[in-house]
Design an enzyme around this catalytic site. Structure first.
Site, PDB file in Angstrom:
ATOM      1  N   ILE A   1      26.371  -2.023  -2.040  1.00 24.25           N
ATOM      2  CA  ILE A   1      26.868  -3.271  -1.432  1.00 24.25           C
ATOM      3  C   ILE A   1      26.926  -4.373  -2.482  1.00 24.25           C
ATOM      4  O   ILE A   1      25.925  -4.635  -3.147  1.00 24.25           O
ATOM      5  CB  ILE A   1      25.934  -3.762  -0.298  1.00 24.25           C
TER       6      ILE A   1
ATOM      7  N   GLY B   1      21.800   6.313  -2.664  1.00 22.26           N
ATOM      8  CA  GLY B   1      22.622   7.502  -2.931  1.00 22.26           C
ATOM      9  C   GLY B   1      23.276   7.403  -4.299  1.00 22.26           C
ATOM     10  O   GLY B   1      23.424   6.316  -4.866  1.00 22.26           O
TER      11      GLY B   1
ATOM     12  N   VAL C   1      20.665   8.473 -10.025  1.00 19.41           N
ATOM     13  CA  VAL C   1      21.566   7.339 -10.318  1.00 19.41           C
ATOM     14  C   VAL C   1      22.189   7.482 -11.704  1.00 19.41           C
ATOM     15  O   VAL C   1      23.410   7.327 -11.873  1.00 19.41           O
ATOM     16  CB  VAL C   1      20.823   5.990 -10.171  1.00 19.41           C
TER      17      VAL C   1
ATOM     18  N   GLY D   1      22.069  -0.919  -2.835  1.00 16.76           N
ATOM     19  CA  GLY D   1      22.843   0.218  -3.358  1.00 16.76           C
ATOM     20  C   GLY D   1      24.247  -0.206  -3.738  1.00 16.76           C
ATOM     21  O   GLY D   1      24.446  -1.019  -4.639  1.00 16.76           O
TER      22      GLY D   1
ATOM     23  N   LYS E   1      13.134  -5.901  -3.020  1.00 16.15           N
ATOM     24  CA  LYS E   1      14.522  -6.333  -2.830  1.00 16.15           C
ATOM     25  C   LYS E   1      14.606  -7.720  -2.186  1.00 16.15           C
ATOM     26  O   LYS E   1      15.432  -8.543  -2.591  1.00 16.15           O
ATOM     27  CB  LYS E   1      15.277  -5.297  -2.002  1.00 16.15           C
TER      28      LYS E   1
ATOM     29  N   VAL F   1      19.661  -4.113  -5.395  1.00 14.16           N
ATOM     30  CA  VAL F   1      19.540  -4.428  -3.963  1.00 14.16           C
ATOM     31  C   VAL F   1      20.791  -3.923  -3.250  1.00 14.16           C
ATOM     32  O   VAL F   1      21.914  -4.193  -3.681  1.00 14.16           O
ATOM     33  CB  VAL F   1      19.420  -5.950  -3.724  1.00 14.16           C
TER      34      VAL F   1
ATOM     35  N   GLY G   1      18.707  12.599  -1.429  1.00 15.73           N
ATOM     36  CA  GLY G   1      18.579  11.815  -2.664  1.00 15.73           C
ATOM     37  C   GLY G   1      18.425  10.319  -2.420  1.00 15.73           C
ATOM     38  O   GLY G   1      18.672   9.514  -3.308  1.00 15.73           O
TER      39      GLY G   1
HETATM   40  N1  HSE Z   1      14.811   4.491  -2.063  1.00 15.89           N
HETATM   41  C1  HSE Z   1      15.765   3.432  -1.991  1.00 15.89           C
HETATM   42  C2  HSE Z   1      16.280   3.358  -0.560  1.00 15.89           C
HETATM   43  C3  HSE Z   1      16.877   3.697  -2.959  1.00 15.89           C
HETATM   44  O1  HSE Z   1      16.041   4.298   0.204  1.00 15.89           O
HETATM   45  O2  HSE Z   1      16.899   2.362  -0.206  1.00 15.89           O
HETATM   46  C4  HSE Z   1      17.829   2.560  -3.128  1.00 15.89           C
HETATM   47  O3  HSE Z   1      17.215   1.414  -3.632  1.00 15.89           O
END
Ligand code: HSE
Length: 352
Positions: free
Chosen positions: A131, A298, A12, A129, A200, A127, A182
């Site tokens: 979005i 990602g 990230v 990614g 989350k 929370v 990743g």
């Molecule tokens: N490991 C987490 C997932 C990364 O797969 O959603 C994003 O929070």
């Protein structure tokens, strides 16, 4: 010029540095001034890296540099990340993070510290990614009493389940693929055993209901034991298995919250959220159901959310502490008290 320090140069953090570099003209237009990553803090060596000259190891350089106004924390966990966040806020710097574990565990304290210092502690990337969900819940749905949130909140497990459902890929092989892409946490048990989803849903529940929800109070079961046989049983009943985080406010104000693999109808709004995508359904008393979906993990999807926070932090102060109080733990309903139907021949709850 807005000077930024990025803590942690992993998936990230490196995405944030690259995105700021690639899209600086856009940032500059939206903000009225350019953004510069002045420092990248990491204890590892990155010989030959494009941004090698910005790498430092000593956090006090950042803490004591009056030019740094935004600190991006992408270290993860609650060790150094917690210490550096407190020190950065105390030094009057805005902090932006993707660290759901830290937010889910220590948000009340960090939000109050940010307010006292007149800076922001922002966590859009924690929370979903890429979005947009934190700001929409806090601002765009502010007119609603939010009664319920249910979501697919972990990209890794959704990717694994999608591979199991549609390609009959064994669990272990699908996990390795998710790690290569990743998506997974450094320790993927946090994904597989549901702890990442738990953090989350706790963050979303706090934003929805105004009370901090301690992750350790939430019943959490992951997908480790889901078999291809369970998937076939769900299919035979017109359902798919998804790892859901769910939080509901009851009439007396108590909160029913859990993380579990659940069997949902193939026509459910979340049934077709596949691969690394996350989907979040929020129910408000005025708006009804609203569904958000997009890439939940990602490098660049997450960097997109982090950078939007950097832009906002540089513009103005945002105070989530107004509606996020620590009121203890007594309002969390015990999982045993929740009445479920189960997918026949399994212990997987059926959710309508
Ligand atoms: N490991 C987490 C997932 C990364 O797969 O959603 C994003 O929070």
């Amino acid at each position: 010029m807005v000077n930024v320090a990025v803590l942690g140069y992993g998936v990230v953090g490196s995405g944030v540095v690259e995105l700021i570099d690639n899209n600086n003209a856009i940032f500059s237009e939206k903000l009225g001034q350019p953004i510069d990553v002045k420092y990248i803090l990491d204890i590892r060596d990155f010989k030959g890296d494009k941004y090698e000259k910005k790498l430092i190891r000593d956090f006090s350089v950042i803490e004591n540099d009056p030019e740094i106004s935004v600190v991006v924390e992408t270290i993860g966990g609650i060790g150094a990340a917690y210490d550096f966040t407190k020190r950065a806020l105390t030094a009057g710097k805005n902090v932006v993070t993707s660290n759901k574990e830290l937010v889910a565990t220590h948000a009340p304290e960090l939000l109050i510290l940010a307010r006292q210092k007149g800076v922001s502690y922002l966590f859009e990337a924690s929370v979903g990614g890429g979005i947009p969900i934190i700001r929409p819940m806090f601002y765009c749905l502010a007119a609603n009493e939010i009664n319920k949130i249910v979501g697919i909140l972990n990209g890794t497990t959704n990717y694994i389940l999608t591979k199991m459902i549609y390609e009959k890929t064994p669990f272990d092989k699908a996990l390795v693929q998710a790690q290569k892409l990743g998506y997974a946490e450094a320790d993927p048990t946090a994904d597989i055993d549901g702890h990442d989803t738990c953090r989350k849903i706790c963050i979303l529940a706090a934003l929805a209901f105004g009370r901090h929800v301690y992750p350790e109070c939430v019943y959490t079961k992951g997908i480790r034991d889901i078999t291809l046989d369970d998937i076939s049983k769900a299919d035979a009943h017109g359902r798919v298995i998804k790892l859901l985080g769910s939080a509901k406010k009851l009439e007396n104000g108590d909160i029913e919250i859990f993380v579990s693999p659940c069997a949902i109808r193939k026509t459910h709004a979340l049934a077709n959220i596949e691969d690394v995508y996350n989907g979040i359904m929020v129910t408000g008393d005025a708006v009804g159901d609203v569904t958000f979906n997009g890439r939940g993990a990602g490098k660049f999807p997450t960097a997109s959310a982090v950078c939007s926070d950097v832009i906002d932090a540089a513009r103005d102060s945002i105070q989530y502490s107004i509606f996020w109080k620590d009121e203890g733990r007594d309002f969390i309903r015990s999982f045993e008290d929740i009445k479920f139907n189960y997918l026949p021949g399994t212990d997987i709850p059926v959710i309508e």
